[in-house]
Design an enzyme around this catalytic site. Sequence first.
Site, PDB file in Angstrom:
ATOM      1  N   PRO A 178       0.827  -1.209   0.000  1.00 35.30           N
ATOM      2  CG  PRO A 178       0.157  -0.896   2.226  1.00 35.30           C
ATOM      3  CD  PRO A 178       0.896  -1.861   1.316  1.00 35.30           C
TER       4      PRO A 178
ATOM      5  NE  ARG B 247      -4.507   5.775  -4.459  1.00 34.90           N
ATOM      6  CZ  ARG B 247      -4.257   6.400  -5.609  1.00 34.90           C
ATOM      7  NH1 ARG B 247      -4.507   7.679  -5.732  1.00 34.90           N
ATOM      8  NH2 ARG B 247      -3.762   5.741  -6.634  1.00 34.90           N
TER       9      ARG B 247
ATOM     10  NE  ARG C  45      -3.780  10.914  -7.683  1.00 34.80           N
ATOM     11  CZ  ARG C  45      -5.050  10.676  -7.517  1.00 34.80           C
ATOM     12  NH1 ARG C  45      -5.806  11.604  -6.942  1.00 34.80           N
ATOM     13  NH2 ARG C  45      -5.596   9.561  -7.900  1.00 34.80           N
TER      14      ARG C  45
ATOM     15  CE1 TYR D  17      -3.243   9.023 -13.466  1.00 33.87           C
ATOM     16  CE2 TYR D  17      -3.091  10.209 -11.390  1.00 33.87           C
ATOM     17  CZ  TYR D  17      -2.505   9.446 -12.380  1.00 33.87           C
ATOM     18  OH  TYR D  17      -1.183   9.112 -12.281  1.00 33.87           O
TER      19      TYR D  17
ATOM     20  CB  CYS E 256       0.251  29.621 -18.996  1.00 33.08           C
ATOM     21  SG  CYS E 256       0.636  31.232 -18.385  1.00 33.08           S
ATOM     22  CD  GLU E 257      -1.955  22.746 -19.661  1.00 35.43           C
ATOM     23  OE1 GLU E 257      -0.801  23.142 -19.919  1.00 35.43           O
ATOM     24  OE2 GLU E 257      -2.294  21.576 -19.720  1.00 35.43           O
TER      25      GLU E 257
ATOM     26  CE1 TYR F 138       1.770   6.879  -6.604  1.00 37.77           C
ATOM     27  CE2 TYR F 138      -0.276   6.694  -5.368  1.00 37.77           C
ATOM     28  CZ  TYR F 138       0.871   6.119  -5.892  1.00 37.77           C
ATOM     29  OH  TYR F 138       1.111   4.784  -5.676  1.00 37.77           O
TER      30      TYR F 138
HETATM   31  N1  LLP Z   1       2.806  -1.780  -5.994  1.00 34.72           N
HETATM   32  C1  LLP Z   1       3.032  -1.590  -7.304  1.00 34.72           C
HETATM   33  C2  LLP Z   1       3.730  -2.606  -8.062  1.00 34.72           C
HETATM   34  C3  LLP Z   1       2.560  -0.424  -7.927  1.00 34.72           C
HETATM   35  O1  LLP Z   1       2.800  -0.260  -9.216  1.00 34.72           O
HETATM   36  C4  LLP Z   1       1.886   0.549  -7.163  1.00 34.72           C
HETATM   37  C5  LLP Z   1       1.407   1.767  -7.782  1.00 34.72           C
HETATM   38  C6  LLP Z   1       1.701   0.317  -5.796  1.00 34.72           C
HETATM   39  C7  LLP Z   1       2.171  -0.862  -5.244  1.00 34.72           C
HETATM   40  C8  LLP Z   1       1.032   1.291  -4.894  1.00 34.72           C
HETATM   41  O2  LLP Z   1      -0.278   1.583  -5.249  1.00 34.72           O
HETATM   42  P1  LLP Z   1      -1.213   2.438  -4.241  1.00 34.72           P
HETATM   43  O3  LLP Z   1      -1.454   1.594  -3.013  1.00 34.72           O
HETATM   44  O4  LLP Z   1      -0.466   3.666  -3.867  1.00 34.72           O
HETATM   45  O5  LLP Z   1      -2.414   2.726  -5.030  1.00 34.72           O
HETATM   46  N2  LLP Z   1      -0.075   8.173  -9.926  1.00 34.72           N
HETATM   47  C9  LLP Z   1      -1.304   7.413  -9.763  1.00 34.72           C
HETATM   48  C10 LLP Z   1      -1.060   6.094  -9.120  1.00 34.72           C
HETATM   49  C11 LLP Z   1      -0.066   5.223  -9.852  1.00 34.72           C
HETATM   50  C12 LLP Z   1       0.251   4.011  -9.077  1.00 34.72           C
HETATM   51  C13 LLP Z   1       1.360   3.262  -9.678  1.00 34.72           C
HETATM   52  N3  LLP Z   1       1.683   2.088  -8.979  1.00 34.72           N
HETATM   53  C14 LLP Z   1      -2.297   8.253  -8.955  1.00 34.72           C
HETATM   54  O6  LLP Z   1      -1.958   9.374  -8.608  1.00 34.72           O
HETATM   55  O7  LLP Z   1      -3.387   7.800  -8.675  1.00 34.72           O
END
Ligand code: LLP
Length: 463
Positions: free
Chosen positions: A321, A323, A360, A364, A391-392, A421
């Site tokens: 985890p 996020r 984000r 997204y 500027c966007e 993130y």
């Molecule tokens: N493990 C692996 C192999 C991953 O690729 C990721 C996230 C995580 C764990 C952690 O995921 P989490 O628990 O944080 O969701 N920038 C995007 C999220 C990209 C996540 C990439 N990999 C955003 O802001 O939502």
Amino acid sequence: MSRSAHPAGPRHADVLPEGHYTAPADDLNALDPKVWAHTVGRDADGVVTVGGIAVTQLAEEYGTPAYVLDEADFRDRARAWRTAFGNDADVFYAGKAFLSRAVVRWLDEEGLNLDVCSGGELATALSAGMPAERIAFHGNNKSPEEIERAVRAGVGRIVLDSFQEIVRVAHIAQSLGKRQRVQIRITVGVEAHTHEFIATAHEDQKFGIPLAGGQAAEAVRRALQLDGLELIGIHSHIGSQIFDMSGFEVAAHRVVGLLKDIRDEHGVELPEIDLGGGLGIAYTSDDDPREPHEIAKALTEIVTRECEGARLRTPRISVEPGRAIVGPTAFTLYEVGTVKPLDGLRTYVSVDGGMSDNIRTALYDAEYSVALASRTSDAEPMLVRVVGKHCESGDIVVKDAFLPGDLAPGDLIAVPATGAYCRSMASNYNHVLRPPVVAVRDGAARVIVRRETEEDLLRLDVG
Ligand code: LLP
């Protein structure tokens, strides 16, 4: 801070354009504990406080915009994950969500492991003293130099992402006289119910080796033959910001199916299975995330049940985890610059940051909440769009939200759940300087990542 008035405009909740937004909360001054860090509240003057410190004081000392991180909350959440999974499983915090040396030390102290996905993250982890054997190294295109550094440092596992990488890591490990512990990342063909750009288990994408067509089985065959590798398990990460556990259920079912095939073909029971990260958090009051103990229970039950069905010893589970640990622990503090009411539409509230500190929303379509932080107000709610200074026109921080109708330049507003993130994906677009991360705990604040300066920018620009 000035409190000047602005022209009258569409401030009231009964003048609403079409769009996707929920009705204003009954009390705009209330702070929903679901989206705010644990120690956030308001003091007697109505000013938002965190860790016992008023945001007005933080703004004065550290400036705005700033990411304000509740250290006690971070530690609580890290510990909750650790405790929920117990000693028979491992929790690897995903450093890509937000990494700094202070964070590495907190994780170390709370007994978590760390997932890194680049040489920079590895360097940060090692420089803060994270024991290498508790580091997992990820990435779909690790360079030979990065692999060598990881192997030399003695990282606990490298997660292999392609056929070429299997050979590359084996070769590097062998040339260093080492046997590297590895997992193979597979794609199980699950469609995670999340934004396309953050879903990772379907087959048509860059990560992992597809289970389909026997490719994952072939990868295992090759890895088992190479002296430089010790294959310890299979890895699957299905995506991010997921609330529905059914994707994990299918993933676990398919990963265990592969473990069974491996046992049948090679007589080897791989000892570990990693189910990745991706658990969702509340960005707005409409989101209902699960607690770590519920997730741990659900995942452990799924894997145990699947293994019993396949007559396999239950492997050691790990999760990653990012996020879910850091996301809710921070908010971004901005100062309101201009307030621009557009008749019949909404009011545009410009802040002193924007897409460079939170990409984000633009990337997204992410939803965020926002609150007036430097005071309370009983004014009527007005529909706002919180935008940045870039500027966007897509430079939006909070697409649709309600703030009090008397909002004025100089007010401080705070956007919660920006711990994950946001700083890690921050940029210098328009040469805007990246904000600091200020950690607050027990009435004391300290900068853990300092604000970027124009000197920092110019130092890289060598003319
Ligand atoms: N493990 C692996 C192999 C991953 O690729 C990721 C996230 C995580 C764990 C952690 O995921 P989490 O628990 O944080 O969701 N920038 C995007 C999220 C990209 C996540 C990439 N990999 C955003 O802001 O939502």
